[in-house]
Design an enzyme around this catalytic site. Structure first.
Site, PDB file in Angstrom:
ATOM      1  N   PHE A 187       3.796   5.440   0.969  1.00 24.10           N
ATOM      2  CA  PHE A 187       3.995   4.267   1.820  1.00 24.10           C
ATOM      3  C   PHE A 187       4.131   4.703   3.276  1.00 24.10           C
ATOM      4  O   PHE A 187       4.952   5.568   3.602  1.00 24.10           O
ATOM      5  CB  PHE A 187       5.253   3.506   1.397  1.00 24.10           C
ATOM      6  CG  PHE A 187       5.085   2.715   0.124  1.00 24.10           C
ATOM      7  CD1 PHE A 187       3.977   2.880  -0.696  1.00 24.10           C
ATOM      8  CD2 PHE A 187       6.051   1.794  -0.256  1.00 24.10           C
ATOM      9  CE1 PHE A 187       3.838   2.151  -1.867  1.00 24.10           C
ATOM     10  CE2 PHE A 187       5.927   1.052  -1.423  1.00 24.10           C
ATOM     11  CZ  PHE A 187       4.810   1.234  -2.234  1.00 24.10           C
ATOM     12  N   GLU A 188       3.346   4.099   4.145  1.00 28.06           N
ATOM     13  CA  GLU A 188       3.371   4.440   5.556  1.00 28.06           C
ATOM     14  C   GLU A 188       3.478   3.166   6.391  1.00 28.06           C
ATOM     15  O   GLU A 188       3.636   2.064   5.859  1.00 28.06           O
ATOM     16  CB  GLU A 188       2.115   5.247   5.928  1.00 28.06           C
ATOM     17  CG  GLU A 188       1.975   6.540   5.146  1.00 28.06           C
ATOM     18  CD  GLU A 188       0.722   7.331   5.500  1.00 28.06           C
ATOM     19  OE1 GLU A 188       0.073   6.989   6.517  1.00 28.06           O
ATOM     20  OE2 GLU A 188       0.378   8.268   4.765  1.00 28.06           O
TER      21      GLU A 188
END
Length: 606
Positions: A392-393
């Site tokens: 997740f970014e």
């Protein structure tokens, strides 16, 4: 992970709320005459910081060679979160006597003061000192006061300050001699995270200082102590020194201990040292497409990039293989699945990686959480995969302003992600491989900043992965933080470290294996992970992302962390021969670069 391989700007927004300090009233006390009385002496020990931080108790502080006011060293300290970076020293004084406290400082909102005077505690400060500025205050001790604490500190969110040439001038007291060095230091009970120590008492000692790997870690009043917060399967060295009002003794002889192996953490059948890489399975870029069957046998964990949501908040994850129009050499689904089975038969792990640069995932509701679980399960079952990687970014994880404790998160996107991952782990059992690939902004930056901060104004994403990692620490197989596309990050030495050399990887990895106070709060420590849970994330080539380092620097980092040799300026807090290995973005870019990353890994670990 950047699909294009282009350098992305660091996401960091250090928008610290500026705090307005209230001027502290200083009682009007009569100053000493300019000619000190014959009996007066400078009672502050190491006031010029020429012996590092010896005699001082500090948070978020170190010594530097520039700028200095005199001599060769000065104090540098950086307030962070709820900590204003105080350095203090307790001094033996005479009752009912006059003292002058003085020092030189640089920076904004820098304080100098004394407490425990027995009369009125005093403090003086400067709002802004662009060059060295002298601060001076005076006090009189109480009728029965024999010890006073002097200190300097900054203020919340106002940046680094410096101090030098601190002195406390007044009637001296014969403190005698420091005690002798302790003897008989021995190791007692050893666990995966602690070592018990004991030693013989020393005449005249009022306390003891315990050193771990040459660094003072804690104090004790008796002749035993338990050093906790250690990493499993890790070798440590210990020494003890005796203390009294006159100072600290020489250190004892050194003893060593190796913590026992931990438990948990998912799959136990990975090799002792594993090579992890991302395979561009759903898209093409300048690195070109690589068929699953053509991935060399050196790669122990292959992360399929990427599964992405149908919309940011849907929780509905889809994995679409690269179309032939974009990837002309793409294999059929049947051949792809057959190649996965062949890799697994050879002992390799193949995971679906969720997220990436373009795949923003926000599980804002329990419905999205449940959809996430069912859709990810469908991908795993369809391709017969071994587990899941969370990449997740961007804005996937962000903390609500009221969410201040990483051990008990309340933000829905955090709580729902933790619940979803625990559900998947329970569904697939102990062999399910769970890995995470956060950016430094979401993990190590938490040493300084967590969420919006005590005063508000910080980026709410700062440290936002910490509650997820903490909650899943017993289920987590691998954590490989992306040590690339990163801005400078403060390490446990309270110095900023930047990409481009071994020191960055050493400092960032040491933080994970040592643990660290979150947002400078010594009472809220993110505990260390086991070395077998850690792989260092690096770009495979200069094309893959910002932060590439050549094989010589990769090997320096590995030498320092696993052998405590070939280290640079950063002093690690342990030695971790059980470090799991390396992760890279990406397998495709490594192939493009003639397999430089893979070949170096094979050469190092044999």
């Amino acid at each position: 992970m950047d699909r294009s391989g282009r350098v992305r700007p660091f996401l960091r927004r250090r928008l610290i709320a500026v705090c307005t300090a209230t001027v502290l009233a200083v009682p009007g006390l009569a100053a000493l005459s300019s000619a000190a009385r014959a009996a007066d002496a400078d009672l502050a020990r190491n006031g010029g910081f020429e012996s590092g931080l010896d005699s001082w108790t500090c948070t978020a502080a170190s010594t530097v060679n520039s700028p200095v006011r005199s001599g060769g060293s000065a104090l540098k300290a950086t307030p962070a979160g709820s900590d204003y970076a105080q350095c203090s020293q307790t001094v033996t004084v005479k009752p009912d006597s006059q003292y002058t406290l003085s020092g030189y400082v640089r920076g904004s909102y820098v304080y100098l003061g004394a407490s425990g005077t027995g009369t009125t505690d005093v403090s003086t400060w400067t709002q802004s000192a662009t060059d060295w500025q002298q601060l001076t205050t005076t006090f009189r001790t109480g009728a029965s006061t024999t010890r006073v604490t002097i200190y300097t500190h900054g203020w919340y969110g106002t940046g680094t300050y410096y101090a030098d040439d601190l002195s406390l001038v007044g009637p001296g007291v014969d403190a005698g001699q420091p005690p002798a060095a302790p003897t008989g230091l021995a190791v007692g009970t050893v666990t995966s995270s602690s070592v018990a120590l004991s030693w013989s008492g020393v005449a005249g000692a009022t306390g003891y200082a315990v050193y771990r790997d040459g660094v003072k870690g804690q104090t004790a009043t008796g002749t035993s102590a338990t050093v906790s917060g250690l990493s499993a399967s890790t070798a440590y060295s210990f020494q003890v020194a005796a203390t009294n009002d006159a100072g600290e003794s020489a250190k004892s002889a050194t003893v060593t201990a190796t913590t026992s192996a931990g438990s948990g953490g998912g799959s136990s059948d990975l090799p002792a040292h594993a090579l992890v890489g991302y395979l561009h399975a759903s898209f093409a870029n300048g690195a070109g497409y690589t068929r699953m069957a053509d991935v060399p046998g050196s790669w122990d964990v292959i992360d399929l990039a990427f599964g992405e949501p149908t919309s940011t908040t849907s929780g509905d994850i889809r994995f679409t293989r690269c179309p032939v129009t974009e990837c002309p050499t793409v294999e059929s689904d049947a051949d792809f699945k057959a190649a996965i089975k062949a890799k697994q038969a050879a002992g390799k792990k193949v995971l679906i990686s969720i997220g990436g640069q373009n795949g923003q995932v926000q599980l804002t509701t329990t419905a999205a959480r449940d959809t996430f679980v069912s859709s990810v399960s469908k991908i795993i079952d369809t391709y017969g995969l071994d587990g899941l990687d969370i990449d997740f970014e961007g804005h996937s994880l962000s903390l609500d302003a009221s969410d201040t404790n990483f051990k008990s998160p309340t933000t829905p996107v955090i709580v729902n992600l933790i619940s979803a991952l625990k559900t998947l782990k329970a569904k697939y059992g102990s062999k399910f491989v769970l890995s995470m690939a956060p950016e430094t902004f979401f993990v190590q930056l938490g040493y300084q900043y967590y969420g919006t901060g005590k005063w508000g104004g910080q980026d709410p994403r700062a440290g936002a992965y910490l509650p997820v990692i903490y909650a899943l620490r017993d289920d987590l197989t691998l954590l490989h933080v992306q040590d690339y596309n990163s801005g400078s990050i403060m390490g446990l030495d309270n110095q900023y470290h930047s990409m481009g050399g071994a020191d960055f990887h050493i400092a960032m990895t040491d933080m994970l294996l040592t643990g660290f106070p979150v947002a400078g709060d010594a009472n809220n420590v993110f505990p260390p992970l086991r070395p077998d849970q850690i792989a260092i994330g690096m770009p495979a080539s200069t094309n893959a992302g910002n932060g590439y380092v050549p094989p010589t620097e990769v090997n320096k980092a590995l030498d320092c962390l696993t052998k405590k040799t070939n280290c640079g300026s950063y002093a690690t807090h342990g030695t971790w021969p059980g470090l799991r290995g390396l992760m890279t973005w990406s397998i495709n870019w490594d192939r493009y670069g003639s397999w430089e990353f893979q070949k170096n890994f094979d050469g190092y670990f044999g």
